[in-house]
Design a protein around this motif. Structure first.
Motif, mmCIF file in Angstrom:
data_model
loop_
_atom_site.group_PDB
_atom_site.id
_atom_site.type_symbol
_atom_site.label_atom_id
_atom_site.label_comp_id
_atom_site.label_asym_id
_atom_site.label_seq_id
_atom_site.Cartn_x
_atom_site.Cartn_y
_atom_site.Cartn_z
ATOM 1 N N GLU A 192 -10.360 20.530 -4.285
ATOM 2 C CA GLU A 192 -11.500 20.141 -3.447
ATOM 3 C C GLU A 192 -11.394 18.675 -3.027
ATOM 4 O O GLU A 192 -11.663 18.328 -1.878
ATOM 5 N N ILE A 193 -10.990 17.815 -3.955
ATOM 6 C CA ILE A 193 -10.811 16.392 -3.628
ATOM 7 C C ILE A 193 -9.697 16.241 -2.592
ATOM 8 O O ILE A 193 -9.849 15.514 -1.604
ATOM 9 N N PHE A 194 -8.588 16.926 -2.801
ATOM 10 C CA PHE A 194 -7.471 16.872 -1.865
ATOM 11 C C PHE A 194 -7.918 17.272 -0.461
ATOM 12 O O PHE A 194 -7.637 16.577 0.521
ATOM 13 N N LEU A 195 -8.627 18.385 -0.359
ATOM 14 C CA LEU A 195 -9.084 18.861 0.947
ATOM 15 C C LEU A 195 -10.045 17.870 1.590
ATOM 16 O O LEU A 195 -10.001 17.648 2.806
ATOM 17 N N SER A 196 -10.894 17.263 0.797
ATOM 18 C CA SER A 196 -11.822 16.256 1.305
ATOM 19 C C SER A 196 -11.065 15.040 1.844
ATOM 20 O O SER A 196 -11.374 14.533 2.921
ATOM 21 N N VAL A 197 -10.063 14.596 1.114
ATOM 22 C CA VAL A 197 -9.259 13.443 1.543
ATOM 23 C C VAL A 197 -8.494 13.775 2.815
ATOM 24 O O VAL A 197 -8.452 12.961 3.753
ATOM 25 N N VAL A 198 -7.920 14.959 2.892
ATOM 26 C CA VAL A 198 -7.190 15.370 4.092
ATOM 27 C C VAL A 198 -8.116 15.346 5.306
ATOM 28 O O VAL A 198 -7.744 14.868 6.384
ATOM 29 N N GLU A 199 -9.335 15.846 5.147
ATOM 30 C CA GLU A 199 -10.304 15.848 6.246
ATOM 31 C C GLU A 199 -10.646 14.423 6.673
ATOM 32 O O GLU A 199 -10.742 14.124 7.856
ATOM 33 N N ASP A 223 4.911 18.043 4.207
ATOM 34 C CA ASP A 223 4.998 18.972 5.337
ATOM 35 C C ASP A 223 6.409 19.540 5.455
ATOM 36 O O ASP A 223 6.587 20.752 5.647
ATOM 37 N N HIS A 224 7.390 18.690 5.312
ATOM 38 C CA HIS A 224 8.788 19.129 5.411
ATOM 39 C C HIS A 224 9.110 20.143 4.312
ATOM 40 O O HIS A 224 9.735 21.186 4.565
ATOM 41 N N THR A 225 8.672 19.865 3.091
ATOM 42 C CA THR A 225 8.932 20.752 1.960
ATOM 43 C C THR A 225 8.245 22.107 2.145
ATOM 44 O O THR A 225 8.842 23.166 1.925
ATOM 45 N N ILE A 226 6.990 22.068 2.572
ATOM 46 C CA ILE A 226 6.250 23.313 2.804
ATOM 47 C C ILE A 226 6.892 24.107 3.938
ATOM 48 O O ILE A 226 7.068 25.323 3.840
ATOM 49 N N GLU A 256 0.844 -1.205 0.000
ATOM 50 C CA GLU A 256 0.000 0.000 0.000
ATOM 51 C C GLU A 256 0.877 1.251 0.000
ATOM 52 O O GLU A 256 1.976 1.249 0.551
ATOM 53 N N PRO A 257 0.387 2.314 -0.610
ATOM 54 C CA PRO A 257 1.180 3.556 -0.601
ATOM 55 C C PRO A 257 1.356 4.062 0.837
ATOM 56 O O PRO A 257 0.469 3.911 1.663
ATOM 57 N N GLU A 258 2.506 4.638 1.108
ATOM 58 C CA GLU A 258 2.814 5.139 2.447
ATOM 59 C C GLU A 258 2.330 6.579 2.560
ATOM 60 O O GLU A 258 3.102 7.531 2.410
ATOM 61 N N ILE A 259 1.035 6.716 2.834
ATOM 62 C CA ILE A 259 0.406 8.038 2.907
ATOM 63 C C ILE A 259 1.085 8.909 3.963
ATOM 64 O O ILE A 259 1.377 10.078 3.714
ATOM 65 N N GLY A 260 1.324 8.332 5.131
ATOM 66 C CA GLY A 260 1.952 9.100 6.209
ATOM 67 C C GLY A 260 3.304 9.650 5.803
ATOM 68 O O GLY A 260 3.639 10.805 6.091
ATOM 69 N N GLN A 304 4.332 10.299 2.739
ATOM 70 C CA GLN A 304 4.139 11.347 1.739
ATOM 71 C C GLN A 304 3.665 12.654 2.377
ATOM 72 O O GLN A 304 4.100 13.739 1.986
ATOM 73 N N ILE A 305 2.795 12.543 3.370
ATOM 74 C CA ILE A 305 2.334 13.737 4.087
ATOM 75 C C ILE A 305 3.508 14.375 4.825
ATOM 76 O O ILE A 305 3.688 15.595 4.811
ATOM 77 N N HIS A 306 4.324 13.536 5.451
ATOM 78 C CA HIS A 306 5.496 14.047 6.165
ATOM 79 C C HIS A 306 6.447 14.762 5.205
ATOM 80 O O HIS A 306 6.943 15.859 5.510
#
Length: 161
Positions: free
Chosen positions: A137-144, A22-25, A11-15, A17-19
């Motif tokens: 909008e899809i991204f924000l929905s998925v994040v929520e 976050d680091h890049t931002i 499975e893709p490592e969502i955590g 990718q988010i990390h």
């Protein structure tokens, strides 16, 4: 060979990718803040200044900050003390309850928020450049949904003891 195929189908490592995101931002934001000359303010400080700025007409207390940011009392206490020491906020007593202290921005805090906000606005424009509104909008929905999944899991663990 079979083990290798299983690793590839993982499975893709969502955590992760988010990390990474976050680091890049965070790195980009630190650069923008330094250019604007307000680099003594941490990210948490900036978010708190924004929250107070946007809720200036409301009475905001430490417990409101704890709830809004989902952080513990000691974290908020430390952050508020640092912001007071730097001259960005002050606490004022409430008439009907001496134990309560309303958290307010100083003029320096207000101006710093406005500077930070312009840096953040520029970053936000950069982040969505070339991305369709529907995709955002899809991204924000998925994040929520991810946030809710994490909160539900934490609640389950708290209830189990």
């Amino acid at each position: 060979m079979e083990e290798r195929e299983q690793k590839q189908k993982k499975e893709p490592e969502i955590g992760l990718q988010i990390h990474r995101l976050d680091h890049t931002i965070s790195k980009r934001l630190r650069c923008g803040v330094a250019k604007a000359g307000v680099d003594e303010v941490s990210f948490m400080h900036g978010w708190l200044l924004r929250y107070l700025y946007e809720n200036d007409e409301n009475s905001i207390y430490q417990k409101d900050i704890e709830h809004y940011f989902s952080v513990g009392r000691s974290s908020v206490t430390g952050t508020l003390k640092a912001l007071e020491r730097l001259g960005y906020v002050y606490r004022e007593s409430v008439e009907n309850d001496a134990r309560l202290k309303r958290v307010r921005l100083t003029e320096k805090g207000r101006k710093t928020h406005e500077t930070l906000q312009s840096v953040i606005d520029g970053l936000d424009k950069q982040l969505v450049r070339g991305i369709e509104k529907e995709d955002i909008e899809i991204f924000l929905s998925v994040v929520e949904k991810i946030r809710k999944n994490i909160e539900q899991e934490c609640k389950k663990k708290e209830e189990k003891g």
